[in-house]
Write an enzyme that holds these catalytic residues in place. Structure first.
Site, short mmCIF file in Angstrom:
data_model
loop_
_atom_site.label_atom_id
_atom_site.label_comp_id
_atom_site.label_asym_id
_atom_site.label_seq_id
_atom_site.Cartn_x
_atom_site.Cartn_y
_atom_site.Cartn_z
N GLY A 1 0.82 -1.21 0.00
CA GLY A 1 0.00 0.00 0.00
C GLY A 1 0.85 1.25 0.00
N ILE B 1 -0.58 -5.46 5.27
CA ILE B 1 -0.20 -5.05 3.91
C ILE B 1 1.20 -5.55 3.56
CG2 ILE B 1 -1.72 -3.06 3.96
CD1 ILE B 1 0.69 -1.29 4.48
N GLU C 1 8.49 2.58 8.47
CA GLU C 1 8.75 3.90 7.89
C GLU C 1 10.03 4.52 8.45
OE1 GLU C 1 4.54 5.77 6.66
OE2 GLU C 1 4.76 5.45 8.81
N GLY D 1 6.69 1.91 15.92
CA GLY D 1 6.71 1.66 14.48
C GLY D 1 8.12 1.45 13.98
#
Length: 732
Positions: free
Chosen positions: A244, A471, A694, A691
């Site tokens: 995505g 994803i 990224e 996270g």
């Protein structure tokens, strides 16, 4: 039953460290991996729906103007064609200046080249494609006028955020060392492997849509609003998503078009975008122009920090690439200026693409820091160490945890960083100059409200359900590990079901918040199940020992014996609370890279790259490492190859396929080394996870730029650093 946990303060219990199953953090393989590699995992276009029609989008062949007439009759006379859908809900955009609110513009008005104007529906895909290519329509094209980042196109009303403290101009004028530099970055495409596709079917009361979506929890509200339906009348299914990277955060034209057609025709409709349509229609990352002003004293400590950026978007679109996101807190400097401007241009919508903000803001900042280090005669690693702030520079908030120094020092040691004097062209092998470079990494840490149900079954298995998506990030694996760890079950005894709005609402995949958020919801549910099992066993929850499906200790009874033949199901509801207002939260890291530059062609090749990342608790070493490798690969693309190129004459996208939009391929990517530095950050989330995917892109392109300079002496200020740009920047 539902158990709600609102995190208003740090959770220091570190629950996942106290259980006996010991599968948290282990490099377990993805449970859905076999289905994916054997082709049995259904992606959005692959569901078998009897009687399904095929729809093909027709897009505008001009950049700005108006569609005056569509000749539906001629298309409807073609073999197999069932309908031509030009419902205004599929094409209308907000009027300029309304920022997404009424009044609406004329639905026939076109704002960018490639904007969908109609859907041709036929019995077969070939018939629909044939008719779509020959659909006749009249239009009035206008000169789009605006050029990207032209000051004349800046929307003065939509300057985003901004920070100004002290006197930056004075700090620059009186600094012992300073740099004032301007950088540009080209726009990026998400370039996910799976194209955008959807299948919609309507039974007269309920709409079921199989689509490629990252955030069904939000997408269902978006689709309901677009169609004028209640959310209860819609079910979205996105069990498997082939990438995505931001492009599937919201519903896009194929999902809405398939839904409109299915409801109008009373038959299921499949709509698949071509690769060219994906590039031309789906949102892009904005190009940027950035000015960096850094002022330092004689010891290299920042006294002034300025970062100004200009980005672009369509008229009326409220999103602006958050270029300054990490600049707000990464380094100190009491005299600060941060300002973001939005230029209005007629290109496809700019939105979130692969680490929005830091992906393009961090490389320029880190390249500028390298220039400052050279001016000050300070090792680049040491310069960064000297400028790590004790707290958020402007918000006066403590950090939840701050791992940058550890990432810098341990990363440098593992890479073999040479802390001695750094001069360009110090090493050459044949026709290749060889240099090294480094950069810091930072990515804001977010968590979101999330729900997940966990059911413990009498047969010693468990089921986890959420509309959260996977994803390609490993969500199926990590949720099985969290539930297995807390319930004393091997991972293979936990079935994880995702991507269906019939399940409790998860946070969605985006912003690197998925694992920490939905993982916390799973832990809340499992903790309640443990409490109830302890009550049935007649022990306190902390004394309940569950391992390998049994109650550990003298009895060794199967866990299922406590259930008396009935499943035990709990919905965990996790919600970030006041803690988000009390702390500044971020993940940190550091990149170190070796680059070869050809003295004749200007070609740059990354020959070695290491990333050191502080990401809180590592939930699965294999999937986390995979995410880091993916982010570092994106860094190579941002540094050397990736750029959206538009024809300045008419505004159309020139390189709208994977042959001409150059993502890094196997030949471009060396063996990448990943160093994951675990930490326990009790304020980050209920499971202390942050996270990762990224973060591994945020700054890596700057390390490559710095290595190019160290290799050959070419200091570049435009990304990507293609061979022609390198040759032009080579010193005589």
């Amino acid at each position: 039953m539902t158990v709600h946990f609102r995190q208003d303060e740090p959770d220091n219990r570190n629950l996942l460290d106290s259980f006996g199953q010991k599968i948290i953090g282990k490099p377990l393989s993805r449970p859905e991996g076999l289905a994916k590699v054997t082709g049995t995992a259904p992606y959005s276009a692959e569901y078998v729906v009897p009687g399904c029609l095929h729809g093909v989008l027709v897009t505008a062949p001009f950049t700005k103007g108006r569609i005056s007439r569509i000749d539906k009759e001629a298309a409807l006379a073609m073999d197999g064609v069932v309908a031509v859908i030009d419902d205004e809900r599929m094409t209308v955009r907000p009027a300029q200046g309304t920022a997404g609110k009424a009044p609406k513009q004329d639905p026939r008005e076109i704002a960018y080249h490639g904007q969908p104007i109609a859907l041709v529906v036929a019995e077969t895909f070939e018939q629909a494609s044939h008719a779509a290519k020959r659909l006749r329509f009249d239009f009035e094209a206008q000169d789009p006028a605006e050029l990207p980042l032209d000051p004349a196109a800046v929307d003065a009303k939509l300057k985003k955020g901004g920070t100004q403290t002290g006197d930056l101009a004075h700090a620059m004028a009186t600094a012992a060392h300073s740099v004032d530099l301007t950088y540009t970055t080209e726009g990026h495409a998400s370039a996910a492997m799976e194209p955008h596709a959807a299948i919609a079917k309507w039974d007269g009361q309920k709409l079921t849509v199989y689509a490629s979506l990252q955030m069904p929890n939000y997408n269902i509200a978006e689709l309901a609003d677009a169609l004028g339906l209640d959310e209860d009348a819609i079910r979205l299914v996105a069990r498997y998503v082939g990438g995505g990277f931001g492009s599937k955060l919201g519903i896009s034209q194929e999902t809405l078009a398939a839904s409109l057609a299915a409801m109008e025709l009373q038959r299921p409709v499949r709509v698949i975008m071509t690769r060219r349509q994906v590039f031309q229609t789906i949102m892009r990352r904005s190009e940027t122009q950035q000015r960096l002003q850094l002022a330092a004293d004689a010891e290299g400590r920042l006294t002034g920090f300025g970062h100004e950026a200009r980005v672009s978007n369509l008229p009326a679109e409220p999103f602006a690439e958050p270029v300054l996101q990490s600049s707000a807190f990464l380094y100190g400097g009491e005299n600060r200026l941060l300002q973001l401007e939005v230029a209005r241009v007629h290109r496809m919508t700019a939105g979130s693409v692969r680490a929005p903000g830091e992906a393009v803001g961090m490389p320029t900042l880190e390249a500028a820091m390298d220039c400052l280090a050279e001016k000050a005669g300070i090792d680049p690693v040491e310069l960064r160490l000297r400028n790590i702030p004790d707290k958020h520079p402007t918000q006066d908030l403590p950090f939840t945890a701050h791992g940058l120094a550890e990432c810098l020092t341990k990363g440098a040691e593992a890479f073999g960083w040479d802390h001695g004097p750094r001069k360009p062209r110090h090493r050459r092998e044949s026709e290749w100059w060889i240099g090294t470079g480094m950069a810091s990494a930072a990515r804001v840490h977010n968590v979101a409200e999330a729900k997940a149900s966990v059911t413990l079954n009498p047969d010693g298995t468990a089921t986890v359900q959420s509309d959260m998506t996977d994803i390609g990030t490993g969500t199926y694996a990590i949720l099985a590990q969290i539930a297995g760890e807390m319930l004393g079950l091997p991972g293979e005894k936990v079935l994880v079901e995702l991507g269906d709005t019939a399940f409790p609402r998860g946070p969605g995949s985006g912003g690197s918040w998925g694992a920490a958020s939905v993982g916390s919801a799973v832990s809340v549910a499992c903790e309640e199940i443990r409490n109830r099992l302890a009550g049935k066993a007649g022990v306190s929850p902390k004394d309940l020992k569950l391992e390998d499906g049994r109650i550990a200790g003298s009895s060794g009874r199967p866990i299922g014996d406590l259930l008396e033949g009935q499943p035990l199901s709990v919905v965990g509801h996790y919600e970030p609370g006041a803690i988000s207002e009390d702390f500044a939260a971020s993940s940190f890291g550091a990149f170190f890279t070796e680059v070869r530059v050809n003295r004749h062609t200007g070609e740059a090749r990354v020959s070695r790259m290491l990333g050191a990342f502080g990401i809180g608790r590592v939930l699965n070493a294999k999937t986390a490492r995979s995410q880091c490798i993916g982010g570092m690969t994106w860094s190579i693309g941002a540094a050397l190859t990736e750029a959206l190129l538009f024809d300045p004459r008419n505004g159309h996208l020139v390189n709208c396929d994977l042959a001409e939009y150059h993502v890094p391929v196997h030949r471009d990517v060396p063996d990448l080394e990943v160093l994951m530095l675990e930490e326990r950050d009790p304020a980050a989330s209920a499971i202390q996870a942050k996270g990762v995917g990224e973060l591994a892109m945020c700054g890596g392109a700057g390390a490559i730029a710095n290595a190019i300079y160290n290799a050959c002496g070419a200091r570049l200020f435009d990304f990507p650093m293609t061979p022609d740009r390198v040759l032009a920047a080579l010193p005589d």
